[in-house]
Design an enzyme around this catalytic site. Structure first.
Site, short mmCIF file in Angstrom:
data_model
loop_
_atom_site.label_atom_id
_atom_site.label_comp_id
_atom_site.label_asym_id
_atom_site.label_seq_id
_atom_site.Cartn_x
_atom_site.Cartn_y
_atom_site.Cartn_z
N TYR A 31 44.36 60.69 12.46
CA TYR A 31 42.95 61.13 11.70
C TYR A 31 41.96 60.28 11.43
O TYR A 31 42.36 59.14 11.06
CB TYR A 31 43.77 61.36 10.13
CG TYR A 31 43.04 62.39 9.49
CD1 TYR A 31 42.81 63.88 9.71
CD2 TYR A 31 42.32 62.02 8.17
CE1 TYR A 31 42.00 64.89 8.88
CE2 TYR A 31 41.63 63.19 7.23
CZ TYR A 31 41.44 64.30 7.67
OH TYR A 31 40.66 65.20 6.96
N SER A 32 40.69 60.74 11.71
CA SER A 32 39.57 59.80 11.58
C SER A 32 38.26 60.64 11.10
O SER A 32 37.86 61.68 11.60
CB SER A 32 39.14 59.09 12.95
OG SER A 32 37.85 58.34 12.75
N ASN A 33 37.51 60.57 9.94
CA ASN A 33 36.45 61.30 9.35
C ASN A 33 35.32 60.85 10.44
O ASN A 33 34.51 61.80 10.28
CB ASN A 33 36.16 60.69 7.98
CG ASN A 33 37.16 61.04 7.13
OD1 ASN A 33 37.28 62.18 6.66
ND2 ASN A 33 37.85 60.22 6.62
N SER A 68 37.98 67.49 2.85
CA SER A 68 38.15 67.79 4.18
C SER A 68 38.38 69.28 4.70
O SER A 68 38.34 69.42 5.79
CB SER A 68 39.41 66.82 4.88
OG SER A 68 39.11 65.41 4.74
N GLY A 109 42.11 69.23 1.63
CA GLY A 109 40.77 68.32 1.28
C GLY A 109 41.37 67.30 0.23
O GLY A 109 41.67 67.74 -1.12
#
Length: 373
Positions: free
Chosen positions: A180-182, A87, A326
């Protein structure tokens, strides 16, 4: 990033694990406290390998290693070896978006539909009511596609990832909270491609990697599961004490704009240091927006705050550092830079089953930043 269990199930073979002996310091004048803590990540926390790069205020870097790069061959850990940085990729993506904001090509408070008309639609999801700022700051309410149990280690087009997310209901109304969201960064990457007419990877390469000389950072090509340069292998573990699986080679396209990049600790130090310099990567106005934060929750440490793809984390010696961190199957990276010119990044080669292990990695980052000259 999530989905490690789904992605690693049944991949390759398992290896019985005994902690490797610590490696000697990578440099003769290595700081003992940093090296000792890195050794402890291997001997006490069970990481096969741990790597660190610490940059002082004068820009001098010291590299450290511990453990082994390969549990089968017992090969040495390459100094400043490449790892999958997960990330941290979000910060690179956010920088490109903000550069385009500075060029007048994207509006932070414009809606997603301005650039991706009719694309972001679902149960409680409407791109006409989600702004670019909310996407970058993780306040859009878009559900994360990585929550799917059937996400497999294969090639995905970015639209495939978005379509997976849009099968789910919105997590909350845009702007109502932080989560949090990809998926947010898949949307951000698609906006970059629509506005520039070029692949996201090409824009990151041109606007960041080549611009500041990140010689060991790259966006893997479609279908490439390998890591180009010397690197420690990445491992997976289902439960504390369970055998480890070598999962180094993996198609990273499931992470795309949210987590596909490969880099080294020293390149990450160079990137975050350059980012904090007004005008180096971003004009002052856009950097100020990026550093405007809101309180963040899981998966981040307490008191962490989230800007536009950039985290601020308090330091035990006062002040904060700016970075992201990440998680990618096989690898964890933590670190960032301070406004005073210090930088540190730490990488380990296992997503640990024991949740107590990662806070000790984060404590090492704090120690490195507070002790760097």
């Amino acid at each position: 990033m999530a989905a490690a269990a789904a992605l690693t199930a049944g991949i390759l073979t398992t290896t019985a694990f005994t902690p490797p002996p610590p490696s000697p310091p990578a440099q003769a004048q290595a700081s003992p406290p940093i090296q000792q803590r890195l050794n402890a990540l291997v001997t006490s926390d069970g990481f096969p390998a741990a790597l660190a790069a610490v940059q002082d205020r004068q820009g001098h870097t010291r590299n450290y290693t511990a453990g082994v790069a390969d549990l089968t061959t017992r090969a040495k850990v390459p100094v400043d070896g490449q790892v999958r940085i997960g990330s941290n990729t979000k910060t690179f993506t956010a920088v490109v978006v903000l550069q385009l904001v500075g060029e007048g090509k994207i509006g932070l408070d414009a809606t997603v539909d301005t650039y991706l008309p009719d694309l972001v639609r679902g149960d409680g999801i409407d791109g006409r009511h989600i702004t670019v700022r909310q996407v970058l700051q993780q306040t859009s309410g878009l559900p994360s596609y990585t929550n799917d149990d059937d996400l497999e280690p294969r090639y995905y087009e970015p639209r495939d990832l978005l379509d997976r997310a849009l099968k789910h209901k919105a997590d909350f109304a845009p702007g109502a909270k932080w989560e949090y969201s990809n998926t947010n960064y898949v949307v951000a990457g698609l906006i970059v491609q629509r506005v520039t007419g070029r692949p996201l990877a090409a824009e990151i390469d041109r606007r960041i990697i080549k611009k500041i000389g990140l010689r060991h950072t790259y966006f893997p090509a479609p279908g490439d599961p390998t890591i180009r340069e010397p690197h420690p292998k990445g491992y997976a573990q289902d439960a504390p004490g369970a055998p480890l699986s070598d999962i180094t080679d993996m198609d990273p396209s499931w992470a795309w704009a949210a987590g596909q990049l490969i880099s080294t600790n020293s390149d990450l130090n160079r990137f975050f240091s350059a980012l904090l310099e007004n005008g180096r990567l971003l004009p002052e106005a856009q950097l100020k927006q990026m550093r405007t934060t809101v309180p963040a929750g899981a998966p981040f440490a307490p008191n962490t705050r989230y800007g536009l793809g950039l985290l601020s984390t308090p330091l035990s010696c006062g002040g904060v550092y700016w970075g992201h961190g990440g998680s990618f199957p096989g690898y964890e990276t933590r670190g960032g830079a301070t406004d005073k010119g210090r930088a540190a990044n730490v990488a380990v080669t296992l997503q640990p089953a024991d949740p107590k292990a990662m806070p000790r990695v984060e404590a090492l980052v704090d120690k490195a930043l507070c002790s760097a000259g």
